[in-house]
Design a protein around this motif. Structure first.
Motif, PDB file in Angstrom:
ATOM      1  N   ASP B   3       0.836  -1.206   0.000  1.00  0.00           N
ATOM      2  CA  ASP B   3       0.000   0.000   0.000  1.00  0.00           C
ATOM      3  C   ASP B   3       0.868   1.252   0.000  1.00  0.00           C
ATOM      4  N   ARG B   6       2.215   1.756  -3.440  1.00  0.00           N
ATOM      5  CA  ARG B   6       1.163   2.192  -4.357  1.00  0.00           C
ATOM      6  C   ARG B   6       0.843   3.677  -4.136  1.00  0.00           C
ATOM      7  N   LEU B   7       0.763   4.036  -2.848  1.00  0.00           N
ATOM      8  CA  LEU B   7       0.460   5.422  -2.501  1.00  0.00           C
ATOM      9  C   LEU B   7       1.600   6.348  -2.949  1.00  0.00           C
ATOM     10  N   SER B  10       1.432   6.842  -6.655  1.00  0.00           N
ATOM     11  CA  SER B  10       0.337   7.757  -7.021  1.00  0.00           C
ATOM     12  C   SER B  10       0.751   9.200  -6.763  1.00  0.00           C
ATOM     13  N   GLN B  11       1.404   9.403  -5.620  1.00  0.00           N
ATOM     14  CA  GLN B  11       1.822  10.757  -5.250  1.00  0.00           C
ATOM     15  C   GLN B  11       2.845  11.305  -6.248  1.00  0.00           C
ATOM     16  N   LEU B 298      -3.770  11.254   7.432  1.00  0.00           N
ATOM     17  CA  LEU B 298      -3.538   9.805   7.504  1.00  0.00           C
ATOM     18  C   LEU B 298      -3.268   9.384   8.947  1.00  0.00           C
ATOM     19  N   LYS B 299      -2.465  10.207   9.656  1.00  0.00           N
ATOM     20  CA  LYS B 299      -2.208   9.886  11.063  1.00  0.00           C
ATOM     21  C   LYS B 299      -3.516   9.948  11.853  1.00  0.00           C
ATOM     22  N   ILE B 301      -6.514   9.337  10.906  1.00  0.00           N
ATOM     23  CA  ILE B 301      -7.449   8.221  10.687  1.00  0.00           C
ATOM     24  C   ILE B 301      -6.799   6.882  11.035  1.00  0.00           C
ATOM     25  N   GLY B 302      -5.666   6.934  11.710  1.00  0.00           N
ATOM     26  CA  GLY B 302      -5.133   5.701  12.295  1.00  0.00           C
ATOM     27  C   GLY B 302      -3.838   5.175  11.717  1.00  0.00           C
ATOM     28  N   TYR B 303      -3.277   5.875  10.730  1.00  0.00           N
ATOM     29  CA  TYR B 303      -2.003   5.399  10.173  1.00  0.00           C
ATOM     30  C   TYR B 303      -0.856   5.775  11.105  1.00  0.00           C
ATOM     31  N   SER B 304       0.141   4.898  11.161  1.00  0.00           N
ATOM     32  CA  SER B 304       1.271   5.125  12.071  1.00  0.00           C
ATOM     33  C   SER B 304       2.329   6.013  11.410  1.00  0.00           C
ATOM     34  N   PHE B 307       4.320   4.047   8.995  1.00  0.00           N
ATOM     35  CA  PHE B 307       3.750   3.902   7.651  1.00  0.00           C
ATOM     36  C   PHE B 307       4.156   5.089   6.777  1.00  0.00           C
TER      37      PHE B 307
END
Lengths: 228, 384
Positions: B3, B6-7, B10-11, B298-299, B301-304, B307
């Motif tokens: 992921d 992929r992200l 895209s960026q 992103l942080k 909504i729960g991303y570390s 990540f």
């Protein structure tokens, strides 16, 4: 009924020493399952700070608070992140990733540790985007959507992973009258269907009618709890 | 992990100009590194062409000889002493001198290396030399290195046409009777081989001294180390006794440690890395700064944080791979041009490809490590 959010004597301040500014003073409130609660009040009154504390985005300083059956007072970053994964957030400026499509933005909400295959995550995003009326714009970049469409994507992102609590900050502030009305109606409908409570900060009196309860803030304190 | 990649893609792909800038920076850095490593390797390879082309098992050189560009001769009697050691079956002298070649067509002069050898038993394997070595049994003849620079004249062409080719070297007349293939180096534009007698005539006074190299051939199956120890014990300290690997290594070490050229190329590699780090850092830093709110989201909504660090690292690796691939093609073209123009042995071996690829990835990850400090500013509490 057991509250989803239960806060007692919350206090919060920014700065140290002479520059210390108290934002929240002995704030207590409960939010029950399925309840839609609006926070209103002048800028700087502490509404958004309360929202960030309830959403486990900020470390608490004083008081007690349980959110989704977890104590937040001594929660470390990992524990707060765990809570955040069960919360749906809707931001005033949408904060979509402009380089991703609408469906990819929504699917992001499943998080980095999701066990669902990517195809399944995207399929669920597609379904929800269909429900918010964006079934024809699934593959459009977020940057190419209108303000109202972005907010609908943000709502879908907040709800796609079936959160147990939704927090929204001025979700209608950047929308015209019709788009704002549509967004709020959509939010209420989806929240009702899923039975999760919504805590919503707003200055927009046009949407007061959706609330079960309106809490007015002034100078860091709850001034007047009002039943809608 | 997938992921994050992929992200990251895209960026990067969302801003083609920035992506092109980053990739161009990596290409520039890689080509610079390939060029420096290529020149450095060419320096070492060309400097050791002679040693590589000698086939003995042990070599005698004067104790002060560190490079064939500046040899010291030693008494010929050392060869006889070495021959008396059990396990040594033959010894062969090898003389080296720098002479002045006069182009027979336009009279221009070039410096050339001249090797004096025994035409019967010289243990040398320069390409093509075995077939023509016996021509050196006559005096005042020489074999010409067809890898010499074109300024020496079209000697191979004249020989192919059957022309009798007389040239002047050190103001003496020599006849070129054959060719071999060795190649030029950073210090020699051309090479000639003569027999010992001719060599002595070209370099008056050398008869009084001895050879520059003594080539020892050992009995098949003899222990090189044991024979070396015996030779070492038999010979005085004025000569060094080297294995073939050591013989090549001495020359290489000279260019690495005693000559600024090796250090200059190493510095070039470092410069390439620095340029790459700075450009990739700039691209990544700008991307982070421009998307700080999204990272904070992103942080929220729960991303570390881990990540997000992986995301930046993934972007760096993508830039590295996208830049490396075209840089290989560009460098291969550059090497071909240098081979054509400068006659240097510029090759692109697999180990260098792998090495530069790893360096590129390390360079990009280094940039990412510097850039992720900016991520600390992505505070999820600020997104509301």
């Amino acid at each position: 009924m057991k509250p989803i959010v239960s806060a007692h004597d919350l206090e919060f301040a920014f700065g140290e020493g002479a520059t210390r500014r108290t934002i929240l003073r002995r704030v207590s409130l409960d939010i029950l399952p399925g309840e839609i609660v609006l926070l209103t009040g002048p800028s700087g009154s502490g509404k958004t700070t309360l929202l960030t504390l309830v959403g486990a985005l900020r470390k608490m300083q004083a008081g007690r608070m349980r959110v989704l059956d977890r104590e937040l007072a001594d929660a470390d970053e990992e524990a707060r992140r765990t809570i955040r994964r069960e919360v749906g957030y809707i931001f005033q400026m949408h904060n979509l990733l402009p380089f991703l499509s609408a469906r990819e933005n929504v699917a992001l909400a499943f998080g980095e540790n999701s066990t669902l295959p990517r195809t399944e995550r995207l399929a669920r995003a597609d379904v929800l985007l269909g429900e918010v009326g964006l079934g024809q714009r699934l593959h459009d970049f977020a940057s190419s959507l209108s303000g109202g469409q972005k907010q609908r994507v943000a709502i879908a992102r907040a709800l796609v992973h079936q959160p147990r609590l939704v927090l929204a900050d001025e979700p209608t502030a950047s929308l015209d009258k019709q788009s704002g009305h549509d967004a709020v109606r959509l939010l209420r409908q989806l929240a009702r269907e899923r039975g999760c409570p919504i805590l919503l900060v707003t200055h927009d009196s046009r949407i007061f009618d959706i609330a079960d309860r309106i809490i007015h803030f002034e100078d860091g304190m709850i001034v007047e709890p009002v039943t809608a | 992990m997938k992921d994050a990649f992929r992200l990251a893609w895209s960026q990067l792909a969302h801003h083609p100009v920035k992506l092109a800038t980053g990739v161009a920076g990596v290409i520039f850095a890689c080509v610079l590194i390939f060029a420096q490593l290529g020149f450095k390797r060419a320096l070492y390879d060309s400097a050791t062409l002679v040693q590589t082309g000698l086939t003995g098992e042990l070599f005698l050189v004067h104790r002060n000889t560190d490079t064939l560009m500046q040899t010291h001769s030693f008494p010929r009697s050392r060869l006889h002493q070495a021959l008396a050691v059990d396990g040594v079956t033959s010894v062969s002298p090898f003389y080296i001198g720098t002479g002045s070649w006069k182009n027979p067509w336009n009279a221009s002069r070039r410096a050339t290396l001249i090797f004096g050898v025994d035409p019967v038993s010289a243990p040398i394997k320069f390409p093509g030399v075995r077939a023509v070595l016996s021509l050196l049994k006559r005096d005042d003849v020489a074999l010409f290195d067809q890898g010499s620079r074109p300024e020496f004249g079209d000697v191979p062409g004249a020989l192919r046409r059957g022309e009798k080719l007389a040239v002047q070297v050190n103001e003496r007349r020599l006849e070129i009777t054959g060719t071999f293939a060795l190649g030029v180096s950073f210090t020699a534009d051309g090479n000639l081989i003569t027999n010992e007698a001719t060599f002595m005539r070209l370099f008056r006074g050398r008869a009084l001294t001895g050879p520059d190299i003594g080539i020892l051939t050992l009995r098949p199956g003899a222990s090189v180390e044991a024979v070396r120890a015996a030779v070492r014990e038999r010979l005085p300290e004025d000569v060094r006794v080297l294995t073939h690997a050591e013989f090549v290594g001495v020359e290489r070490q000279y260019w690495e440690n005693n000559s600024p050229i090796g250090a200059i190329f190493s510095l070039g590699v470092i410069m390439g890395l620095i340029v790459g780090v700075v450009i990739v850092y700039q691209v990544l830093y700008t991307e982070i700064a421009n998307h700080l709110t999204q990272y904070a989201t992103l942080k929220a909504i729960g991303y570390s944080h881990r990540f997000l660090v992986t995301l930046v690292g993934a972007a760096a690796l993508i830039l590295g791979v996208l830049g490396f691939v075209p840089s290989v093609a560009i460098s291969a073209g550059l090497y071909a041009i240098v081979r054509e123009v400068a006659f240097l042995p510029m090759n692109l071996p697999l180990d260098r490809l792998a090495g530069v690829f790893l360096l590129t990835l390390a360079m990009c990850l280094g940039s990412a490590l510097l850039a992720v400090r900016r991520l600390r500013a992505a505070d999820p509490a600020d997104v509301f």
